[in-house]
Design a protein around this motif. Sequence first.
Motif, PDB file in Angstrom:
ATOM      1  N   THR A 289      41.152  36.358  35.209  1.00 51.96           N
ATOM      2  CA  THR A 289      41.435  37.161  36.402  1.00 51.96           C
ATOM      3  C   THR A 289      40.825  36.547  37.651  1.00 51.96           C
ATOM      4  O   THR A 289      41.508  36.397  38.668  1.00 51.96           O
ATOM      5  CB  THR A 289      40.897  38.606  36.217  1.00 51.96           C
ATOM      6  OG1 THR A 289      41.479  39.124  35.023  1.00 51.96           O
ATOM      7  CG2 THR A 289      41.280  39.488  37.379  1.00 51.96           C
TER       8      THR A 289
ATOM      9  N   ILE B  34      49.071  37.152  35.204  1.00 50.76           N
ATOM     10  CA  ILE B  34      47.822  36.440  34.877  1.00 50.76           C
ATOM     11  C   ILE B  34      47.918  35.733  33.521  1.00 50.76           C
ATOM     12  O   ILE B  34      47.549  34.570  33.383  1.00 50.76           O
ATOM     13  CB  ILE B  34      46.620  37.416  34.855  1.00 50.76           C
ATOM     14  CG1 ILE B  34      46.401  38.006  36.258  1.00 50.76           C
ATOM     15  CG2 ILE B  34      45.351  36.714  34.383  1.00 50.76           C
ATOM     16  CD1 ILE B  34      45.259  39.010  36.342  1.00 50.76           C
TER      17      ILE B  34
ATOM     18  N   HIS C 201      34.551  32.379  47.358  1.00 51.43           N
ATOM     19  CA  HIS C 201      34.906  31.521  46.224  1.00 51.43           C
ATOM     20  C   HIS C 201      33.677  30.752  45.729  1.00 51.43           C
ATOM     21  O   HIS C 201      33.465  30.597  44.536  1.00 51.43           O
ATOM     22  CB  HIS C 201      35.986  30.503  46.628  1.00 51.43           C
ATOM     23  CG  HIS C 201      37.330  31.137  46.822  1.00 51.43           C
ATOM     24  ND1 HIS C 201      38.400  30.453  47.353  1.00 51.43           N
ATOM     25  CD2 HIS C 201      37.772  32.385  46.548  1.00 51.43           C
ATOM     26  CE1 HIS C 201      39.445  31.263  47.393  1.00 51.43           C
ATOM     27  NE2 HIS C 201      39.099  32.443  46.922  1.00 51.43           N
TER      28      HIS C 201
ATOM     29  N   ASP D 111      36.604  33.951  52.875  1.00 51.95           N
ATOM     30  CA  ASP D 111      37.186  33.816  51.530  1.00 51.95           C
ATOM     31  C   ASP D 111      36.571  32.620  50.803  1.00 51.95           C
ATOM     32  O   ASP D 111      36.299  32.682  49.599  1.00 51.95           O
ATOM     33  CB  ASP D 111      38.712  33.613  51.606  1.00 51.95           C
ATOM     34  CG  ASP D 111      39.455  34.837  52.121  1.00 51.95           C
ATOM     35  OD1 ASP D 111      38.898  35.945  52.104  1.00 51.95           O
ATOM     36  OD2 ASP D 111      40.611  34.664  52.556  1.00 51.95           O
TER      37      ASP D 111
ATOM     38  N   LYS E  20      44.615  33.138  46.175  1.00 51.12           N
ATOM     39  CA  LYS E  20      44.055  33.221  47.529  1.00 51.12           C
ATOM     40  C   LYS E  20      44.241  31.890  48.253  1.00 51.12           C
ATOM     41  O   LYS E  20      44.610  31.843  49.429  1.00 51.12           O
ATOM     42  CB  LYS E  20      42.572  33.625  47.454  1.00 51.12           C
ATOM     43  CG  LYS E  20      41.900  33.895  48.781  1.00 51.12           C
ATOM     44  CD  LYS E  20      42.587  34.991  49.579  1.00 51.12           C
ATOM     45  CE  LYS E  20      42.184  36.384  49.146  1.00 51.12           C
ATOM     46  NZ  LYS E  20      42.825  37.422  50.008  1.00 51.12           N
TER      47      LYS E  20
ATOM     48  N   TYR F 184      42.609  33.304  38.575  1.00 55.23           N
ATOM     49  CA  TYR F 184      43.943  33.641  39.087  1.00 55.23           C
ATOM     50  C   TYR F 184      43.837  34.106  40.532  1.00 55.23           C
ATOM     51  O   TYR F 184      44.565  33.641  41.416  1.00 55.23           O
ATOM     52  CB  TYR F 184      44.526  34.745  38.212  1.00 55.23           C
ATOM     53  CG  TYR F 184      45.922  35.211  38.564  1.00 55.23           C
ATOM     54  CD1 TYR F 184      47.042  34.572  38.033  1.00 55.23           C
ATOM     55  CD2 TYR F 184      46.131  36.329  39.380  1.00 55.23           C
ATOM     56  CE1 TYR F 184      48.330  35.024  38.322  1.00 55.23           C
ATOM     57  CE2 TYR F 184      47.403  36.779  39.668  1.00 55.23           C
ATOM     58  CZ  TYR F 184      48.508  36.127  39.135  1.00 55.23           C
ATOM     59  OH  TYR F 184      49.774  36.576  39.418  1.00 55.23           O
ATOM     60  N   GLU F 185      42.883  35.001  40.771  1.00 49.61           N
ATOM     61  CA  GLU F 185      42.719  35.531  42.137  1.00 49.61           C
ATOM     62  C   GLU F 185      42.341  34.433  43.120  1.00 49.61           C
ATOM     63  O   GLU F 185      42.840  34.395  44.245  1.00 49.61           O
ATOM     64  CB  GLU F 185      41.653  36.634  42.151  1.00 49.61           C
ATOM     65  CG  GLU F 185      42.207  37.950  41.637  1.00 49.61           C
ATOM     66  CD  GLU F 185      41.134  39.010  41.416  1.00 49.61           C
ATOM     67  OE1 GLU F 185      39.943  38.727  41.709  1.00 49.61           O
ATOM     68  OE2 GLU F 185      41.487  40.103  40.947  1.00 49.61           O
TER      69      GLU F 185
END
Length: 198
Positions: free
Chosen positions: A134, A186, A60, A56, A142, A137-138
């Motif tokens: 988006t 969001i 990022h 992850d 996470k 936000y994700e």
Amino acid sequence: MKMSQSSEITLDHKELVDLLRMAYSAEKAASFAYQGHAASVNNVEEKAAIRQIELDEWNHRAEVLAIMKQYNIPVSKWYEFRFYVIGKTISMSCHFIGWFMPFYFAGKLESGNVCEYFRMMQYFHSLGILEYNTILYEMGMKEKEHEIYFLSKIKNKKLLPFFEKLFAWGSAKSLNDVDLEQKYPIESSALYCKKNED
Ligand SMILES: [Fe+2]
Ligand SMILES: [Fe+2]
């Protein structure tokens, strides 16, 4: 009509540019740290979960770089070096400091990372830019999931109250105001992390 000679698009926001460059390099430090952390635990499920979190973080890093490229923001050689050393040091130390501390400090670090992405969103909004809502936000959510995972591993451990008092993160104290059970949509998520601003 004023036309710019160069086609370079730049981002006129010093704090945002710095935050992007730092996040890019810090994600690498996190990935390195999780490599050491995953290697240091014996439990197969924990190993797999930490390995997924490492992936992850690499993801990022790629997402942050994609944003930086759109504004011709160069990667900071200093941050890359600094976070390389930090990441590798933490990675190695995981083998010597027992089981509890890597989970604890990973959770605390993740807790702080959540707001970096919502703060970026606030900075972009101050420039009238909404297109990264988006993805930011994700990424913020996470990091929150990562925080909650690490907390879930240590929340019943005897050491936690002591560490929570000492390092100001744990069951009752978070470094962000995101609640995974009751997420803002969001569109309203720039409201997160207002009180965590320096
Ligand atoms: Fe991350
Ligand atoms: Fe994370």
